[in-house]
Design a protein around this motif. Structure first.
Motif, PDB file in Angstrom:
ATOM      1  N   GLN A 183       0.755  -1.252  -0.261  1.00  0.00           N
ATOM      2  CA  GLN A 183       0.005  -0.299  -0.093  1.00  0.00           C
ATOM      3  C   GLN A 183       0.603   0.735   0.010  1.00  0.00           C
ATOM      4  OE1 GLN A 183      -2.831  -0.433  -1.027  1.00  0.00           O
ATOM      5  NE2 GLN A 183      -3.361  -2.338   0.481  1.00  0.00           N
ATOM      6  N   ALA A 184       1.721   1.641   0.344  1.00  0.00           N
ATOM      7  CA  ALA A 184       2.983   2.652   0.330  1.00  0.00           C
ATOM      8  C   ALA A 184       3.857   2.322  -0.699  1.00  0.00           C
ATOM      9  CB  ALA A 184       3.541   2.349   1.956  1.00  0.00           C
ATOM     10  N   THR A 185       3.689   1.368  -1.662  1.00  0.00           N
ATOM     11  CA  THR A 185       4.203   1.815  -2.700  1.00  0.00           C
ATOM     12  C   THR A 185       4.171   2.523  -3.740  1.00  0.00           C
ATOM     13  OG1 THR A 185       5.607   0.714  -4.465  1.00  0.00           O
ATOM     14  CG2 THR A 185       3.603  -0.369  -3.962  1.00  0.00           C
ATOM     15  N   ASP A 186       5.371   2.989  -4.406  1.00  0.00           N
ATOM     16  CA  ASP A 186       4.485   4.466  -5.521  1.00  0.00           C
ATOM     17  C   ASP A 186       3.968   3.366  -6.877  1.00  0.00           C
ATOM     18  OD1 ASP A 186       3.650   7.023  -5.537  1.00  0.00           O
ATOM     19  OD2 ASP A 186       5.651   7.375  -6.740  1.00  0.00           O
ATOM     20  N   VAL A 187       4.193   2.486  -6.718  1.00  0.00           N
ATOM     21  CA  VAL A 187       3.788   2.266  -8.152  1.00  0.00           C
ATOM     22  C   VAL A 187       1.831   1.228  -8.608  1.00  0.00           C
ATOM     23  CG1 VAL A 187       6.368   1.185  -8.636  1.00  0.00           C
ATOM     24  CG2 VAL A 187       4.252  -0.705  -7.521  1.00  0.00           C
ATOM     25  N   ASN A 202      -3.781  -2.646  -5.148  1.00  0.00           N
ATOM     26  CA  ASN A 202      -3.338  -1.640  -3.700  1.00  0.00           C
ATOM     27  C   ASN A 202      -4.092  -0.463  -3.860  1.00  0.00           C
ATOM     28  OD1 ASN A 202      -2.003  -0.514  -5.958  1.00  0.00           O
ATOM     29  ND2 ASN A 202      -0.595  -0.469  -4.850  1.00  0.00           N
ATOM     30  N   LYS A 204      -2.698   2.599  -4.440  1.00  0.00           N
ATOM     31  CA  LYS A 204      -2.429   3.863  -5.150  1.00  0.00           C
ATOM     32  C   LYS A 204      -3.610   3.992  -6.326  1.00  0.00           C
ATOM     33  CE  LYS A 204       0.644   6.605  -6.585  1.00  0.00           C
ATOM     34  NZ  LYS A 204       1.164   7.688  -5.934  1.00  0.00           N
ATOM     35  N   PHE A 208      -5.712   6.462  -8.954  1.00  0.00           N
ATOM     36  CA  PHE A 208      -5.768   6.115  -9.588  1.00  0.00           C
ATOM     37  C   PHE A 208      -6.609   6.186  -9.880  1.00  0.00           C
ATOM     38  CE2 PHE A 208      -3.405   5.436 -14.268  1.00  0.00           C
ATOM     39  CZ  PHE A 208      -2.658   7.013 -13.896  1.00  0.00           C
ATOM     40  N   LYS A 286       4.638   0.859 -13.482  1.00  0.00           N
ATOM     41  CA  LYS A 286       4.913   2.587 -13.126  1.00  0.00           C
ATOM     42  C   LYS A 286       4.930   3.825 -13.942  1.00  0.00           C
ATOM     43  CE  LYS A 286      10.337   3.641 -10.434  1.00  0.00           C
ATOM     44  NZ  LYS A 286       9.040   4.406  -9.923  1.00  0.00           N
ATOM     45  N   ASP A 287       4.986   4.593 -13.230  1.00  0.00           N
ATOM     46  CA  ASP A 287       4.782   5.789 -14.342  1.00  0.00           C
ATOM     47  C   ASP A 287       6.167   6.388 -14.134  1.00  0.00           C
ATOM     48  OD1 ASP A 287       4.373   8.193 -14.856  1.00  0.00           O
ATOM     49  OD2 ASP A 287       3.263   8.873 -13.505  1.00  0.00           O
TER      50      ASP A 287
END
Length: 567
Positions: A183-187, A202, A204, A208, A286-287
């Motif tokens: 949940q904390a990952t930026d992907v 997740n 994110k 999104f 991944k952005d």
């Protein structure tokens, strides 16, 4: 308030109860002979000593698997030994002991274990009663077997259920840690099945795509998520099925039209531990929009550097060629004068009725005139020319250029569109030089549209703030324009045949031309480039084959150079 029992105290007390019951069991056993009585006391002493050692072991070790398994192994050896010295080897008690051991190892719930133990203890007590062993002088020695069985079940049940609880705690901690990481990952992360149905996402990814929580997204498919982009949906599903088929990780990049972002996707197989077959696919996105934009800017910068290098090389070539061309032109003009004199002499001495000879002389004169024009252009290209840079109104200059070619425009059926920013635009330049540049560009545009159905010439003039680094634009002392300056831009666009991609780097080279052999010298754009360099301006071009060409003439809005004469 009483302190809660620690695991160490609990183990100590439970083992103490086991030792006490076992001691009574050994002492009161009717089967113990005098030869085994001393061994029984020694056994009890050793068992008590082990519990004293437990009292001195630090608390932290009781959370170690090795300590707990050590207790299980150690007591699993001592207890059968106690039964052995009590004389019950081969009896029902011996079988009952191992039955309780088996029962505790199969039980994951302490409560259920105690219910089962009490049930079997009751049956065992009933059997002893039926055999008359619970009456008479030895009744106590047999009756004590029942609490012995119960306390053994309590001890082993406590050890095993404690370890199971520890295992569950570690599993839950690992699951929570994994959940926090995911949940904390930026992907964007999700797990899908073969049909692209979401089994996990997740937060994110949920946010999104604008969903409230994960439950609103689970059960949907990739096609429902990308319902406006069928191509992206089909591509993703194909990659998912490729992972299922090949059992290998897949990497690819895609552009999300709805969000205007680039993503790098990694599709990894989730395998069945027993068969290694893929039963789910994990997708991590991944952005990389920032990376792609930087890469694009880098490519643009590299292209700009290459173009700048080519223009600088071209400038040096033109300077050297100018000097060489000047001397060559003078050398050619001398024999050309002799040709003119010879043709003039022939023309005066040939009879007027010899038409064939007259036509040949005319062809010689036309060829000589063409050679003379070329020499004039070369000398114009090479000679020193004095010019005066002043501020002059731009629109009258452009209108005058169009007036000079008005007949050519009408003859070719060209439609002219003027798009001037305002009537007060002024540039710093030399009138004749700028007229020469614009006249050359307009004539080239008209020539490029001769064979086209749509013939439209557009001339735009506007002021522009310099914001980006480019050729002769930047912070170097040699740059013509600085960031933050104003420049005047004149665009001359046509709907002609365009310039071939391979010719784009050659169009400013002297004597390069795409026109047929008797229609151009290839010096027009070279001279225009030279003039713009003298006026501290630039000339650029954009072209698409079969669509048209646009030349960008960028001029100074203020006088920055002194009046001069240069080669």
């Amino acid at each position: 308030m009483a302190e809660p029992l620690t695991r160490k105290k609990t183990v100590f007390l439970v083992r103490l109860a086991v030792i006490v019951i076992t001691s009574y069991f050994i002492i009161l056993s009717p089967s113990t002979g005098k030869q085994w009585e001393n061994y029984g006391y020694i056994f009890i002493a050793i068992y008590l000593l082990t519990n004293l050692i437990v009292a001195y072991i630090p608390d932290k070790y009781f959370y170690d698997d090795k300590i707990f398994y050590g207790f299980v192994l150690f007591d699993s050896i001592l207890l059968p030994a106690g039964i052995y010295v009590s004389g019950y080897v081969g009896s029902e008690l011996y079988l009952m002991f191992f039955f309780i051991i088996s029962l505790t190892t199969m039980s994951s719930n302490f409560g259920y274990l105690m219910v089962n133990t009490l049930f079997y203890s009751f049956i065992y007590g009933w059997l002893l009663y039926q055999r008359g062993l619970l009456t008479g002088p030895d009744a106590i020695s047999y009756l004590i077997q029942i609490p012995f069985i119960i306390i053994i079940a309590v001890f082993y049940g406590f050890l095993i259920t404690t370890r199971l609880k520890d295992k569950d705690i570690r599993i839950n901690e690992a699951r929570e840690r994994y959940e926090k990481i995911v949940q904390a990952t930026d992907v964007l992360m999700c797990i899908v099945d073969y049909d692209g149905k979401f089994l996990f996402t997740n937060q994110k990814l949920v946010k999104f795509y604008g969903y409230k929580d994960e439950n609103n997204l689970l059960g949907l498919t990739i096609s429902q998520l990308h319902n406006e982009d069928e191509a992206e949906t089909e591509k993703t599903l194909n990659y998912v099925r490729s992972v299922y088929k090949n059992n290998e990780t897949v990497h690819y990049e895609s552009y999300d039209k709805n969000h205007g972002k680039w993503f790098a996707h990694t599709l990894s197989p989730i395998r069945d531990p027993s068969t290694s077959n893929v039963f789910e696919v994990c997708i991590i996105s991944k952005d990389i929009t920032d990376i792609m934009e930087k890469e694009q800017k880098l490519n643009e910068t590299v292209e700009l550097l290459q173009r700048t290098r080519n223009q600088l090389i071209q400038k040096d070539k033109m300077a050297a060629l100018g000097r060489m061309a000047s001397s060559i032109a003078h050398e050619i003009r001398n024999p050309l004068e002799i040709i003119y004199m010879g043709v003039d002499d022939l023309e005066n001495n040939i009879p007027s009725d010899n038409k064939q000879m007259q036509e040949s002389i005319e062809k010689i004169i036309k060829a000589a005139d063409r050679a003379d024009n070329i020499i004039k252009n070369v000398l114009s290209f090479a000679r020193q020319s004095s010019y005066k840079i002043i501020r002059l109104p731009l629109h009258p200059l452009l209108n005058n250029v169009l007036a000079l070619v008005e007949q050519t425009i009408q003859k070719n059926g060209v439609i002219v569109q003027r798009d001037y920013d305002n009537d007060s635009l002024e540039v710093a330049g030399d009138y004749n030089m700028l007229e020469h540049v614009f006249l050359n560009l307009v004539n080239n545009a008209i020539d490029a549209m001769k064979e086209r159905k749509e013939k439209k010439l557009t001339i735009r003039a506007y002021k522009q703030l310099v914001t980006d680094i480019g050729y002769k634009i930047g912070l170097s002392p040699d740059d013509f324009f600085r960031i933050g300056d104003d420049m005047i831009v004149v665009e001359i666009s046509d709907t002609g045949k365009g310039i071939a991609k391979g010719d784009m780097t050659k169009i400013f080279e002297p004597f390069f031309t795409t026109k047929p052999a008797n229609e151009g010298t290839g010096l027009g754009l070279s001279i225009a480039h030279m003039i713009m360099d003298r006026l501290s301006g630039t000339i650029d071009v954009e072209s698409t084959e079969n669509e048209g060409t646009t030349f960008f003439v960028k001029l100074q809005s203020e006088i920055k150079t002194t009046n001069t004469a240069e080669v």
